[in-house]
Design a protein around this motif. Structure first.
Motif, PDB file in Angstrom:
ATOM      1  N   LYS A  28     -10.965 -91.971  16.385  1.00 40.32           N
ATOM      2  CA  LYS A  28     -10.884 -93.195  17.200  1.00 40.32           C
ATOM      3  C   LYS A  28     -10.626 -92.904  18.676  1.00 40.32           C
ATOM      4  N   GLY A  29     -10.394 -91.636  18.987  1.00 42.59           N
ATOM      5  CA  GLY A  29     -10.132 -91.268  20.369  1.00 42.59           C
ATOM      6  C   GLY A  29      -8.650 -91.040  20.637  1.00 42.59           C
ATOM      7  N   VAL A  30      -8.350 -90.465  21.809  1.00 39.37           N
ATOM      8  CA  VAL A  30      -6.956 -90.205  22.202  1.00 39.37           C
ATOM      9  C   VAL A  30      -6.715 -90.805  23.577  1.00 39.37           C
ATOM     10  N   LYS A  31      -5.454 -91.024  23.892  1.00 34.79           N
ATOM     11  CA  LYS A  31      -5.087 -91.534  25.210  1.00 34.79           C
ATOM     12  C   LYS A  31      -5.182 -90.414  26.237  1.00 34.79           C
ATOM     13  N   PHE A  32      -5.279 -90.800  27.516  1.00 33.59           N
ATOM     14  CA  PHE A  32      -5.378 -89.811  28.581  1.00 33.59           C
ATOM     15  C   PHE A  32      -4.115 -88.954  28.664  1.00 33.59           C
ATOM     16  N   THR A  33      -3.000 -89.510  28.208  1.00 33.30           N
ATOM     17  CA  THR A  33      -1.734 -88.777  28.280  1.00 33.30           C
ATOM     18  C   THR A  33      -1.484 -87.900  27.054  1.00 33.30           C
ATOM     19  N   ASP A  34      -2.339 -88.014  26.022  1.00 32.21           N
ATOM     20  CA  ASP A  34      -2.157 -87.205  24.811  1.00 32.21           C
ATOM     21  C   ASP A  34      -2.643 -85.777  25.044  1.00 32.21           C
ATOM     22  N   ARG A  35      -2.030 -84.826  24.348  1.00 32.90           N
ATOM     23  CA  ARG A  35      -2.432 -83.424  24.465  1.00 32.90           C
ATOM     24  C   ARG A  35      -1.885 -82.652  23.266  1.00 32.90           C
ATOM     25  N   PRO A  36      -2.452 -81.483  22.972  1.00 30.63           N
ATOM     26  CA  PRO A  36      -1.900 -80.652  21.895  1.00 30.63           C
ATOM     27  C   PRO A  36      -0.443 -80.304  22.161  1.00 30.63           C
ATOM     28  N   ALA A  37       0.319 -80.121  21.105  1.00 30.44           N
ATOM     29  CA  ALA A  37       1.758 -79.908  21.255  1.00 30.44           C
ATOM     30  C   ALA A  37       2.084 -78.648  22.048  1.00 30.44           C
ATOM     31  N   ASP A  38       1.251 -77.611  21.941  1.00 27.64           N
ATOM     32  CA  ASP A  38       1.546 -76.345  22.611  1.00 27.64           C
ATOM     33  C   ASP A  38       0.752 -76.166  23.905  1.00 27.64           C
ATOM     34  N   MET A  39       0.308 -77.275  24.505  1.00 25.08           N
ATOM     35  CA  MET A  39      -0.447 -77.212  25.761  1.00 25.08           C
ATOM     36  C   MET A  39       0.296 -78.009  26.826  1.00 25.08           C
ATOM     37  N   ASP A  40       0.494 -77.416  27.994  1.00 25.19           N
ATOM     38  CA  ASP A  40       1.227 -78.148  29.041  1.00 25.19           C
ATOM     39  C   ASP A  40       0.317 -79.163  29.724  1.00 25.19           C
ATOM     40  N   VAL A  41       0.941 -79.993  30.533  1.00 25.39           N
ATOM     41  CA  VAL A  41       0.226 -81.119  31.157  1.00 25.39           C
ATOM     42  C   VAL A  41      -0.892 -80.629  32.065  1.00 25.39           C
ATOM     43  N   GLN A  42      -0.625 -79.620  32.888  1.00 26.69           N
ATOM     44  CA  GLN A  42      -1.632 -79.140  33.836  1.00 26.69           C
ATOM     45  C   GLN A  42      -2.867 -78.599  33.117  1.00 26.69           C
ATOM     46  N   ASP A  43      -2.640 -77.768  32.088  1.00 29.51           N
ATOM     47  CA  ASP A  43      -3.773 -77.219  31.330  1.00 29.51           C
ATOM     48  C   ASP A  43      -4.588 -78.319  30.654  1.00 29.51           C
ATOM     49  N   SER A  44      -3.890 -79.329  30.123  1.00 25.01           N
ATOM     50  CA  SER A  44      -4.597 -80.416  29.427  1.00 25.01           C
ATOM     51  C   SER A  44      -5.471 -81.209  30.390  1.00 25.01           C
ATOM     52  N   TYR A  45      -4.972 -81.474  31.604  1.00 23.86           N
ATOM     53  CA  TYR A  45      -5.773 -82.238  32.561  1.00 23.86           C
ATOM     54  C   TYR A  45      -6.941 -81.405  33.093  1.00 23.86           C
ATOM     55  N   LEU A  46      -6.735 -80.118  33.290  1.00 23.99           N
ATOM     56  CA  LEU A  46      -7.840 -79.255  33.716  1.00 23.99           C
ATOM     57  C   LEU A  46      -8.925 -79.198  32.645  1.00 23.99           C
ATOM     58  N   ALA A  47      -8.499 -79.078  31.375  1.00 22.12           N
ATOM     59  CA  ALA A  47      -9.459 -79.031  30.265  1.00 22.12           C
ATOM     60  C   ALA A  47     -10.193 -80.363  30.126  1.00 22.12           C
ATOM     61  N   MET A  48      -9.462 -81.459  30.271  1.00 18.60           N
ATOM     62  CA  MET A  48     -10.062 -82.791  30.139  1.00 18.60           C
ATOM     63  C   MET A  48     -11.139 -83.001  31.206  1.00 18.60           C
ATOM     64  N   ASN A  49     -10.819 -82.684  32.461  1.00 24.44           N
ATOM     65  CA  ASN A  49     -11.783 -82.877  33.544  1.00 24.44           C
ATOM     66  C   ASN A  49     -13.013 -81.994  33.361  1.00 24.44           C
ATOM     67  N   ALA A  50     -12.790 -80.742  32.926  1.00 23.71           N
ATOM     68  CA  ALA A  50     -13.917 -79.836  32.715  1.00 23.71           C
ATOM     69  C   ALA A  50     -14.816 -80.338  31.590  1.00 23.71           C
ATOM     70  N   LEU A  51     -14.221 -80.850  30.505  1.00 22.39           N
ATOM     71  CA  LEU A  51     -15.006 -81.353  29.364  1.00 22.39           C
ATOM     72  C   LEU A  51     -15.767 -82.623  29.731  1.00 22.39           C
ATOM     73  N   LEU A  52     -15.177 -83.453  30.576  1.00 26.25           N
ATOM     74  CA  LEU A  52     -15.875 -84.662  31.033  1.00 26.25           C
ATOM     75  C   LEU A  52     -17.097 -84.286  31.873  1.00 26.25           C
ATOM     76  N   LYS A  53     -16.941 -83.265  32.730  1.00 26.97           N
ATOM     77  CA  LYS A  53     -18.066 -82.827  33.560  1.00 26.97           C
ATOM     78  C   LYS A  53     -19.176 -82.208  32.716  1.00 26.97           C
ATOM     79  N   LYS A  54     -18.785 -81.579  31.605  1.00 25.45           N
ATOM     80  CA  LYS A  54     -19.764 -80.947  30.715  1.00 25.45           C
ATOM     81  C   LYS A  54     -20.293 -81.917  29.650  1.00 25.45           C
ATOM     82  N   ASN A  55     -19.932 -83.202  29.758  1.00 26.25           N
ATOM     83  CA  ASN A  55     -20.388 -84.246  28.824  1.00 26.25           C
ATOM     84  C   ASN A  55     -19.941 -83.999  27.390  1.00 26.25           C
ATOM     85  N   ALA A  56     -18.866 -83.227  27.226  1.00 25.35           N
ATOM     86  CA  ALA A  56     -18.335 -82.993  25.886  1.00 25.35           C
ATOM     87  C   ALA A  56     -17.344 -84.078  25.488  1.00 25.35           C
ATOM     88  N   LEU A  57     -16.868 -84.844  26.463  1.00 28.60           N
ATOM     89  CA  LEU A  57     -15.985 -85.987  26.218  1.00 28.60           C
ATOM     90  C   LEU A  57     -16.571 -87.211  26.910  1.00 28.60           C
TER      91      LEU A  57
END
Length: 320
Positions: A28-57
C-alpha cells in the motif's frame, strides 16, 4: 551497508536497493518519514531521491496523504530509457493497470498538449510498450494499457462477450445446460408418479460448485468459467422463475440465523428446479386485466397523463 551478499539490480547502490526492498514490501506504500530500522534519516532521504529519479518509486495519494510506492524494476528500466514526455505517458498508463486509461483522462493526468500526447502514444505503440484496446461499455473510447498486460474482465466483458459483442447464443445454451443438470437433481424418479418430490430433509440438491464441475467435464463451454460466472447464470435462472435457491438442510435449522451464515464460509447454497403448476381453472379474461397489478393504478384517471384511453397494457388486454 550489508545486503546479505545480494547484488543490487538495475544499477542501484546497496543503500538504494535496501530502501527499495523496504518500500516494495509494503504493497500500500510507505510514508515519506518511514525508513528501515537500521538506516539513518540522511541515507533514507538520499536513497529515496535517487530512486525517484530512476523511476523506481512513485508518489501516490492515499486517504489524502502522499505516500511512496515501489515500481516494478523492469518497468522502471523501460521508463528510464524514454524521453521525458514518453516517460510521463508510460507511467500514467502503467499506473492504470489492466483496466487501462482513456485518452481524455490520460491528457488530464499528463497535462500534455494533444499533438504531443498523440505523437508520444504512437511512438510507444510502435515500440510495443503500450497497446490500445476496446472497452465493452465504451466502444467509442480509445483505451491504452501496457503491451504485456491482459485486459480485465471489466474491459473485455469476461466470458459473456465475444469480439466486444454479448454472446447471447452462448449464454442461452449455458442456461439450458445448467437448468437440465439442476432439474435432474431436483426430483426423484419414481415410476408412475410424475409429481414426486423429495422430503424436506433431502440434502443432495446441486450447488454452484457441482454445476460448474458438470459444465467443465461435459465440455459445454470452451471458456474456463469460474464459480462466480456460473453463479451469475444461476441468478438469471432464479430471476426467470425456473429455479430456487435453498439453504442445505441441517439439523437444528430453526436455530439458524443470518449471522451464523456469514460466519460459516463453508456453507453453500443449493439450487432446485421449479415445476410449472398446471392450473385446473379455466382462464378468465377478467383475471388477466392489467389493472390489478398496475404500479401506477392510483394515478390512472380519465383525461390524465395515465388513463384507460392511452394505456398500452389495456389495449393489449382488449385485443386478447
Amino acid at each position: 551497508m550489508d545486503t546479505n551478499g545480494e547484488e543490487p539490480p538495475f544499477g542501484l547502490t546497496p543503500i538504494e536497493w535496501k530502501f527499495y526492498k523496504y518500500v516494495h514490501s509494503n504493497s500500500k506504500g510507505v510514508k515519506f518519514t518511514d525508513r528501515p530500522a537500521d538506516m539513518d534519516v540522511q541515507d533514507s532521504y538520499l536513497a529515496m531521491n535517487a530512486l525517484l529519479k530512476k523511476n523506481a518509486l512513485e508518489v501516490i495519494t492515499l486517504n489524502g496523504e502522499n505516500m511512496l510506492k515501489a515500481i516494478d524494476l523492469r518497468d522502471a528500466e523501460k521508463a528510464s530509457k524514454l524521453t521525458d514526455d514518453a516517460r510521463i505517458v508510460y507511467n500514467a498508463i502503467r499506473a492504470a493497470g489492466n483496466t487501462g486509461i482513456w485518452t481524455k483522462d490520460l491528457k488530464k493526468k499528463t497535462n500534455l498538449h494533444t499533438i504531443v500526447l498523440n505523437r508520444t502514444l504512437k511512438a510507444l505503440e510502435q515500440k510495443q510498450e503500450i497497446k490500445s484496446i476496446k472497452h465493452v461499455k465504451f466502444p467509442t473510447r480509445k483505451i491504452y494499457m501496457l503491451y504485456n498486460l491482459t485486459p480485465s474482465s471489466e474491459v473485455t466483458g469476461g466470458a459473456w462477450y465475444t469480439d466486444q459483442e454479448l454472446d447471447v447464443d452462448f449464454i442461452d445454451s449455458l442456461k439450458a445446460a445448467c437448468l437440465r443438470y439442476i432439474a435432474s437433481r431436483s426430483f426423484p424418479r419414481i415410476e408412475n408418479i410424475p409429481d414426486a418430490v423429495f422430503g424436506a430433509d433431502h440434502e443432495h440438491y446441486a450447488t454452484v460448485t457441482e454445476v460448474r464441475r458438470f459444465i467443465t467435464e461435459s465440455r459445454i463451454s470452451s471458456v474456463d468459467l469460474s464459480v462466480k460466472d456460473i453463479g451469475s447464470i444461476l441468478d438469471v435462472l432464479m430471476y426467470d422463475g425456473l429455479i430456487e435457491k435453498k439453504l442445505p438442510f441441517m439439523q437444528g435449522m430453526e436455530d439458524f440465523s443470518d449471522e451464523e451464515e456469514d460466519e460459516d464460509a463453508s456453507l453453500q447454497w443449493t439450487y432446485k428446479a421449479l415445476r410449472k403448476a398446471a392450473t385446473r381453472l379455466p382462464t378468465e379474461a377478467i383475471t388477466e386485466t392489467p389493472c390489478g397489478k398496475c404500479p401506477v393504478y392510483t394515478f390512472c384517471v380519465e383525461g390524465g397523463p395515465i388513463s384507460p384511453q392511452n394505456c398500452e397494457y389495456f389495449k393489449k388486454w382488449l385485443d386478447w
